[in-house]
Each structure stands twice: as C-alpha cells, then as structure tokens.
Write an enzyme that holds these catalytic residues in place. Structure first.
Site, PDB file in Angstrom:
ATOM      1  N   LEU A 192       0.828  -1.203   0.000  1.00 45.39           N
ATOM      2  CA  LEU A 192       0.000   0.000   0.000  1.00 45.39           C
ATOM      3  C   LEU A 192       0.866   1.259   0.000  1.00 45.39           C
ATOM      4  CD1 LEU A 192      -3.016   0.921   0.239  1.00 45.39           C
ATOM      5  CD2 LEU A 192      -2.638   1.057   2.717  1.00 45.39           C
TER       6      LEU A 192
ATOM      7  N   SER B 132       3.476  -6.715   2.327  1.00 47.19           N
ATOM      8  CA  SER B 132       2.298  -6.085   2.916  1.00 47.19           C
ATOM      9  C   SER B 132       1.035  -6.409   2.109  1.00 47.19           C
ATOM     10  CB  SER B 132       2.540  -4.572   3.022  1.00 47.19           C
ATOM     11  OG  SER B 132       1.583  -3.956   3.844  1.00 47.19           O
ATOM     12  N   GLN B 133       0.329  -5.385   1.647  1.00 46.17           N
ATOM     13  CA  GLN B 133      -0.879  -5.620   0.854  1.00 46.17           C
ATOM     14  C   GLN B 133      -0.576  -6.470  -0.374  1.00 46.17           C
ATOM     15  OE1 GLN B 133      -4.003  -2.417   0.033  1.00 46.17           O
ATOM     16  NE2 GLN B 133      -2.957  -2.500  -1.952  1.00 46.17           N
TER      17      GLN B 133
ATOM     18  N   ASP C 172       6.222  -4.780  14.232  1.00 50.71           N
ATOM     19  CA  ASP C 172       5.830  -4.273  12.914  1.00 50.71           C
ATOM     20  C   ASP C 172       5.151  -2.903  13.019  1.00 50.71           C
ATOM     21  OD1 ASP C 172       5.120  -5.227   9.885  1.00 50.71           O
ATOM     22  OD2 ASP C 172       3.449  -4.115  10.767  1.00 50.71           O
TER      23      ASP C 172
ATOM     24  N   HIS D 150       7.403  -1.847  10.128  1.00 52.99           N
ATOM     25  CA  HIS D 150       6.737  -2.264   8.896  1.00 52.99           C
ATOM     26  C   HIS D 150       7.418  -1.745   7.638  1.00 52.99           C
ATOM     27  CE1 HIS D 150       3.430  -3.931   6.606  1.00 52.99           C
ATOM     28  NE2 HIS D 150       3.315  -2.777   5.963  1.00 52.99           N
TER      29      HIS D 150
END
Length: 407
Positions: free
Chosen positions: A150, A216-217, A333, A388
């Site tokens: 993202l 991630s996404q 994270d 993250h």
C-alpha cells in the site's frame, strides 16, 4: 450514504493501460524478461608479473591443460611465430608457449608434447578440471518477481534488489511498477488482474519456475494470483509482513484514509458496497462483526474459502501448486494488526489471538493451508525489532528469511 460525511476522497479513475507501463526497476540481469549474467570483474590474466618469478608458479594446472587441449595457433610454428607474437602480445604468447612446451612435464607425462591419444583420454575430464565460469551460477537461480504494498512503488525495493544481485548474481529480478502510490487503493481484484497480465509473460519465459516476494498488501495480491492462475509456476511464495488473515487496527494509513472513523466503527464503511471499492476494506476483518464480514467481503473471505463460491475447488487446487510458502513478520511491525496475521493468526471475538492451527480456515483446509503444512511446505520466520516500512531494506532479515529460499 454520503461520502462527504467521512471526508473521503473519491477513488481515482482507473487507467485502461495502468498495468502496461514499463517495468523500470529491474536487475541488470533482467532485460525484457531474459536473464543475462551481471557484469563482474574477471581475473586480470594479463597483469604484470615479477620477471624473476618462474612462469610455472603463475600458470595453474587447469589453465595449462586447457591450452594443451586447444588447437595450436596458426603461428605456433617457428616460421610463423613472430607474426603471431605481434598480434597476441609477448605475455599472451609466452604463456601459450610455456604451456605447450612444458605441459607434458607438468602433467607428469614424459616428453614435451602430448600425444593425440592422451589428449583424447583427457578430454572428458577437462570440464571438471577447469574452474567454473561465474556466468554459470546465475543459471541456477529462478527469476524473482517483487510486488509492492500500500502506497509503495518499485523504488522502495532498491535495497532488496541490491541484496539479491550481491548474493545471487545473474538472477533476473523484476519489481513490478503497477498501482503505485494512491493507485494502490484501487480494489484488489482490479490489481490482481493487472499484476496477472504483468507476471504471465515472465512466467512463460521461465519454464523452471519463478519466486515471488510480496510485501504487505502485495502479499494478498500474490495469494489471489496463486489462486486464480491455473498455470502459474511459482516455486516459492515469500509473504513479507502481509495481513494474510486480515487487518483490524488503528494505523496512520487508516487515519489518513478515514479520519472520522476508528477501528470499532469502520465496519460501517468497509462492509458497504462502496467501501469495498477501497483496497484496505477488501481485507478489513472485524472480529466483532464476523457475519457482516462474511457477507460483505468481496476479496479476503473469497480467497480464504470462508464463503462458498463456484471457483473454490479450482482456486484451492491452483494455490497448492506452490512448492513453498515462506511467512515473515514480527511483533514490532507497528502496522499489521494483529502482527500474527502475517502467519495466518487472528483475533477471536474476545480479541485473543488464535494461531494458524486454531483458525477455522486451517481446520477446514478451505484453501489448502493445512495441506501445505502437512507436506512441510510452510516456513515461518518471525523476527523482532523490525518496523513495517523497513522489512524490505533490512539486510539481516534478508539473509535470514529471504535469501535461503531464492534457489
């Protein structure tokens, strides 16, 4: 429902050619999808040597043998040697002359020349005796495809690209430059279609298979790709800090996107038809409104097999084509909530985290998770102390959890 009440920016219009843009961030070994060896520094075979040092100490046995087995140069006769030396240079010609005249004694054979019969006997062993060419190593590394998360872009993965080039020279690495920045808010099924069109030709040129690194996404995009592609040839799928079982937490991303909502009431937006037009709502998983999640989720509930649909059996079969699933995440994270979602753990209705083996999707083996674990195909690599946004640039994490699986 009035969008303006939530100060929501309307989703940007979809560009028809969004996923047909060039792929700018690729390894030097990746040119139009073809792997070529990275340029490296070759040994300087013409370096000056001490004239007092005997030539035999500078000439390796494999190199001398290779010169023996090569046909004599056209100027090797005494009559034509002066012309050849002028073309080759004194040092190059001297090495060949030395090997040709002294090689028999180096090999422990009588005489100064090898007979044709001896040469024929040695030919099968030449490849074993000669040093391996650096160009041959890259052939053993499968191409790597990287999918961002993202609000990311391909530029964010420049460090990861450098690490792979250093440890696996010659690997063709493609960081897909699709749905960058705000475009990453587009519905995930739209992104899956775009990334599918991008990875298909890469896979077609790699019959030995490819490896996926999805952040991630992007990890959810890749899992959907593995489900819907009947002919994918992914060997290892590396899920890098991805909310595989969904997201339920107040983050900076969430506050920017939905400034008037908190996680406790975001379900009112995400579980509406227009809320599902935002990627983050496609995997919003509210454990306190599980019935609404199952009915409204147009993405996560489907790829998890939590809701019946006609493609469930085919998607499970496709997902099980992967040889290895590497799950990476950690308690520091700061974005993925709960962080165990990176390992298919998630909250129950009391917000107690249940690990993967306790999840209904695992117990029912709805999309193949239990089958993968049973065959030893799941690797879990938790690591503390990484936030993250630094997963893809942390060298220790790369060497520990990523590099070992890039065969």
């Amino acid at each position: 429902m009035d969008r303006s009440a939530y100060f929501l920016p309307p989703p940007p219009p979809a560009a028809e050619s969004q996923w047909k843009v060039p792929l700018p961030l690729r390894s030097q070994a990746c040119v139009a999808g073809d792997a070529t060896r990275l340029p490296g520094k070759a040994p300087d075979v013409t370096a000056e040597r001490d004239p007092k040092q005997p030539p035999s100490s500078r000439l390796s046995f494999p190199y001398a043998l290779s010169l023996f087995l090569s046909p004599p140069p056209p100027g090797s006769s005494k009559s034509g040697r002066s012309k050849l030396q002028a073309q080759r240079g004194p040092r190059t010609q001297a090495r060949w002359d030395f090997a040709f005249s002294r090689g028999g004694s180096m090999l422990g054979l009588p005489g100064s020349r090898l007979s044709p019969a001896v040469i024929l006997l040695l030919l099968p062993f030449l490849q074993l005796l000669l040093p391996a060419s650096p160009a041959s190593h890259g052939a053993f590394y499968k191409p790597v495809i990287v999918v961002h998360g993202l609000f990311d872009s391909s530029y964010s993965f420049r460090h990861l690209l450098e690490y792979i080039n250093e440890t696996h020279p010659g690997t063709a690495v493609t960081v897909l430059d699709l749905f960058d920045g705000r475009e990453s808010l587009r519905p995930l099924w739209e992104q899956v279609q775009g990334f599918r069109e991008a990875v298909t030709p890469i896979m077609a040129k790699a019959p030995e298979g490819v490896n996926l690194i999805c952040y991630s996404q992007g990890g959810l995009v890749c899992r959907a790709l593995l489900s819907v592609m009947d002919d994918h040839n992914v060997d290892t799928f590396i899920s890098l800090s991805s909310p595989q079982m969904g997201q339920y937490g107040d983050t900076d991303y969430l506050k920017w996107l939905f400034p008037t909502s908190m996680r406790s009431n975001l379900y009112r937006i995400c579980y509406s038809p227009w809320g599902q037009e935002f990627s983050i709502c496609n995997y919003w998983h509210d454990p306190h409104h599980d019935d609404l999640y199952l009915n409204a989720s147009s993405f996560l509930a489907l790829i998890n097999g939590e809701r019946d649909h006609p493609n469930a059996t085919a998607w499970r079969k496709n997902f099980l084509r992967v040889n290895r699933l590497v799950l990476i995440g950690g308690p520091d994270d700061g974005v993925i909530t709960p962080w165990q979602s990176s390992f298919f753990g998630f909250y129950d209705a009391n917000e107690t985290v249940l690990e993967m083996e306790e999840q209904p999707v695992y117990l029912r083996d709805s999309f193949g998770l239990k089958t993968l674990l049973a065959r030893g195909a799941i690797v879990r690599c938790p690591m503390a102390g990484i936030t993250h946004t630094t997963w893809h640039s942390n060298r220790t994490l790369y060497e520990t959890c990523v590099e070992p699986w890039l065969s």
